[in-house]
Design a protein around this motif. Structure first.
Motif, PDB file in Angstrom:
ATOM      1  N   GLN A 243     -47.150   8.696  11.975  1.00 49.59           N
ATOM      2  CA  GLN A 243     -46.074   7.865  12.513  1.00 49.59           C
ATOM      3  C   GLN A 243     -46.464   7.186  13.826  1.00 49.59           C
ATOM      4  O   GLN A 243     -45.644   6.488  14.429  1.00 49.59           O
ATOM      5  CB  GLN A 243     -44.817   8.713  12.756  1.00 49.59           C
ATOM      6  N   VAL A 244     -47.706   7.395  14.291  1.00 45.82           N
ATOM      7  CA  VAL A 244     -48.118   6.883  15.596  1.00 45.82           C
ATOM      8  C   VAL A 244     -49.341   5.983  15.440  1.00 45.82           C
ATOM      9  O   VAL A 244     -50.333   6.376  14.828  1.00 45.82           O
ATOM     10  CB  VAL A 244     -48.436   8.042  16.563  1.00 45.82           C
TER      11      VAL A 244
ATOM     12  N   LYS B  30     -43.915  -3.573  15.142  1.00 43.81           N
ATOM     13  CA  LYS B  30     -43.987  -3.033  16.497  1.00 43.81           C
ATOM     14  C   LYS B  30     -45.019  -1.910  16.548  1.00 43.81           C
ATOM     15  O   LYS B  30     -45.048  -1.046  15.668  1.00 43.81           O
ATOM     16  CB  LYS B  30     -42.616  -2.486  16.926  1.00 43.81           C
ATOM     17  N   LEU B  31     -45.857  -1.930  17.574  1.00 41.94           N
ATOM     18  CA  LEU B  31     -46.826  -0.875  17.759  1.00 41.94           C
ATOM     19  C   LEU B  31     -46.074   0.420  18.058  1.00 41.94           C
ATOM     20  O   LEU B  31     -45.190   0.460  18.914  1.00 41.94           O
ATOM     21  CB  LEU B  31     -47.762  -1.228  18.917  1.00 41.94           C
ATOM     22  N   LYS B  32     -46.427   1.475  17.336  1.00 37.70           N
ATOM     23  CA  LYS B  32     -45.760   2.765  17.526  1.00 37.70           C
ATOM     24  C   LYS B  32     -46.569   3.600  18.511  1.00 37.70           C
ATOM     25  O   LYS B  32     -47.691   3.999  18.227  1.00 37.70           O
ATOM     26  CB  LYS B  32     -45.600   3.480  16.184  1.00 37.70           C
TER      27      LYS B  32
ATOM     28  N   GLU C  10     -42.559   0.394  20.114  1.00 35.28           N
ATOM     29  CA  GLU C  10     -41.470   1.355  20.185  1.00 35.28           C
ATOM     30  C   GLU C  10     -42.070   2.710  20.549  1.00 35.28           C
ATOM     31  O   GLU C  10     -43.171   3.060  20.105  1.00 35.28           O
ATOM     32  CB  GLU C  10     -40.705   1.449  18.869  1.00 35.28           C
ATOM     33  N   THR C  11     -41.354   3.446  21.378  1.00 38.00           N
ATOM     34  CA  THR C  11     -41.841   4.742  21.836  1.00 38.00           C
ATOM     35  C   THR C  11     -41.411   5.826  20.858  1.00 38.00           C
ATOM     36  O   THR C  11     -40.216   6.097  20.712  1.00 38.00           O
ATOM     37  CB  THR C  11     -41.290   5.055  23.239  1.00 38.00           C
ATOM     38  N   VAL C  12     -42.386   6.416  20.197  1.00 34.52           N
ATOM     39  CA  VAL C  12     -42.100   7.513  19.270  1.00 34.52           C
ATOM     40  C   VAL C  12     -41.696   8.746  20.066  1.00 34.52           C
ATOM     41  O   VAL C  12     -40.701   9.406  19.767  1.00 34.52           O
ATOM     42  CB  VAL C  12     -43.325   7.810  18.382  1.00 34.52           C
TER      43      VAL C  12
ATOM     44  N   ASP D  21     -34.679   7.716  24.781  1.00 34.18           N
ATOM     45  CA  ASP D  21     -33.524   8.591  24.907  1.00 34.18           C
ATOM     46  C   ASP D  21     -33.991  10.037  24.900  1.00 34.18           C
ATOM     47  O   ASP D  21     -35.177  10.322  24.720  1.00 34.18           O
ATOM     48  CB  ASP D  21     -32.503   8.328  23.793  1.00 34.18           C
ATOM     49  N   ASP D  22     -33.062  10.953  25.097  1.00 30.77           N
ATOM     50  CA  ASP D  22     -33.408  12.376  25.219  1.00 30.77           C
ATOM     51  C   ASP D  22     -34.121  12.919  23.987  1.00 30.77           C
ATOM     52  O   ASP D  22     -34.968  13.808  24.098  1.00 30.77           O
ATOM     53  CB  ASP D  22     -32.139  13.202  25.473  1.00 30.77           C
TER      54      ASP D  22
END
Length: 361
Positions: free
Chosen positions: A106-107, A3-5, A28-30, A87-88
Motif C-alpha cells: 500500500q506504500v 497520488k504517491l502513497k 497521500e499520507t498512509v 488524522d489520528d
C-alpha cells in the motif's frame, strides 16, 4: 492522477512531505510516526509482554495511552498536524509497535532515519536479527513487512565509520537481505542552494531491481545567506542578546560554539541557539529603529562597530532548511529550534525525490 502513497517514520516536521508539496507532486499520507522526543519507562519487551498477557487488541491506542500518562506534549505531532493532511488514525507515537503487515503493497515511498546506535550483538550473518534492540531494526522490519516500491533511509555520515565500520557492515547486510536494489551516497545541503554545510547519508532502495538510479549531483552553488533572513526591525526584541550573551558570542574562546554569521552557517542542530550555540547576526546600531530592541538588548562593539547581536529566528532557521514561508510554526520557541535542527534539508529531499520519480514507472 495517481497520488504517491507516502509513509514515514521518525517523521519529524515532514521534510519529505514539504518537498513533495514544493514540487507539486500529489501524495497521500498512509501513516507517519514520531515519538516527539518522549520516552517510555518500560522496555519494549515489557510492553509486549503486557499486551500479550492482557490480550490487548488495540495496540496503537494502548501505546498512545502510555505516552499520554507521561504528561509530556508531542510537539513534533503538533507541528506535523498543523501543516499536513493527517488524522489520528494514521499517526503512530512509537515505531516499535507498528504492524507493517497491514500496509503491505500500500506504500509507494517509505522514508525514515533512525539514530545511529551501537550494535551490541554482532551476528556472523549480519542479518535483520543482528540489529534487534535498535531502532534501525524496526525501520528494516517495516520495509520487509510493507514492501514499498522504494524506500529512503537517512542518517549522519558518521554511520559509515561508526564502531570502526561494523555498524555500516551490519546495515548493508540487512539491506541486502531485504532483496532491494540499493544505492547510497553522502549529499551536502550546500550543493543544493542552501548556504549550510550539512552532509547526510542517504540510502535508496528499489523493489524493482532492474531500475537504474543515479543520485543528483547538485549545482555546487548556493543562494546568499541574506536571502534567507528577515528584516531586522521586524524581529521581536526577545531574539536579541543581553550583555552576557553578546560577550559570549563575540569571544574568540567560544568560536567553536558560536559565531557571527558569514557566507554560510554551520550545521543546524537540535540545541542551536540554546546557551548561545550556533550562528548569530550582528546588526549595526544605525540599522535599528525598533525602540523595544534598543531598550531591552545590549549594545556592544564588534569589529570596531557599535551594534546589537541577535539569534536566528525560528523562521530563518526553517528558511535555511528549505521550508517555505507558509510553513506554520505552532510550538514554543526552543521546540521550533529543535525541530528545524533535527529535520532533513528540504532542497536535498526535493532533488532526491525528483531523480527517483524519473526512474519509477
Amino acid at each position: 492522477m495517481h497520488k504517491l502513497k507516502l509513509a514515514t517514520v521518525f517523521s519529524g516536521i515532514g521534510s519529505v512531505e514539504h518537498a513533495l508539496i514544493k514540487q507539486s507532486i500529489p501524495f497521500e499520507t498512509v501513516f507517519a510516526c514520531d515519538s516527539g522526543e518522549r520516552y517510555l519507562n518500560q522496555t519494549e519487551s515489557e510492553i509486549k509482554d503486557d499486551i500479550h498477557l492482557n490480550q490487548i487488541r488495540d495496540v496503537k491506542k494502548h501505546i498512545n495511552n502510555l505516552y499520554n500518562k507521561e504528561r509530556k506534549p508531542n510537539y513534533v505531532r503538533e507541528t506535523y498536524f498543523a501543516n499536513y493532511d493527517i488524522d489520528d488514525s494514521r499517526w503512530y507515537d512509537d515505531i516499535r509497535f507498528i504492524d507493517g503487515n497491514k500496509y503491505i503493497n500500500q506504500v509507494d515511498l517509505f522514508v525514515g532515519g533512525s539514530p545511529c546506535q551501537s550494535f551490541s550483538i554482532m551476528g556472523k550473518r549480519a542479518g535483520l536479527d543482528d540489529t534487534r534492540g535498535t531502532l534501525f531494526y524496526h525501520f528494516a522490519r517495516l520495509v520487509n513487512e510493507i514492501k514499498p516500491e522504494v524506500f529512503i533511509f537517512e542518517n549522519v555520515p558518521g554511520m559509515l565509520t561508526h564502531d570502526y565500520g561494523n555498524t555500516w557492515d551490519v546495515i548493508k547486510g540487512v539491506f541486502k537481505q531485504l532483496d532491494y536494489n540499493i544505492k547510497f551516497e553522502v549529499m551536502d545541503a550546500i550543493d543544493f542552494g542552501i548556504p549550510q554545510r550539512r552532509k547526510r547519508l542517504f540510502v535508496v532502495g528499489f523493489r524493482d531491481k532492474s531500475i537504474e538510479f543515479e543520485f543528483p549531483k547538485g549545482q555546487q552553488n548556493f543562494e546568499p545567506i541574506t536571502t534567507f533572513l528577515e528584516e531586522n526591525n521586524e524581529i521581536e526584541s526577545h531574539f536579541y542578546l543581553g550583555k552576557k550573551g553578546f560577550e559570549f558570542v563575540t569571544n574568540p574562546k567560544y568560536k567553536n560554539r558560536a559565531k557571527i554569521l558569514g557566507d554560510t552557517i554551520r550545521t543546524q542542530k537540535a540545541n542551536q541557539q540554546f546557551n548561545w550555540n550556533g550562528d548569530f547576526v550582528f546588526v549595526p546600531t544605525a540599522s535599528i529603529t525598533n525602540d523595544q530592541v534598543k531598550r531591552r538588548a545590549y549594545e556592544g562593539i564588534y569589529n570596531n562597530q557599535h551594534g546589537y547581536i541577535r539569534q536566528l529566528t525560528n523562521r530563518e532557521c526553517l528558511n535555511l532548511m528549505g521550508y517555505s514561508s507558509n510553513f506554520k510554526i505552532v510550538v514554543p520557541k526552543m521546540q521550533a529550534y529543535r525541530q528545524a535542527g533535527n529535520s532533513i534539508v528540504v532542497n536535498v529531499m526535493e532533488a532526491l525525490i525528483n531523480e527517483i520519480m524519473k526512474v519509477m514507472k
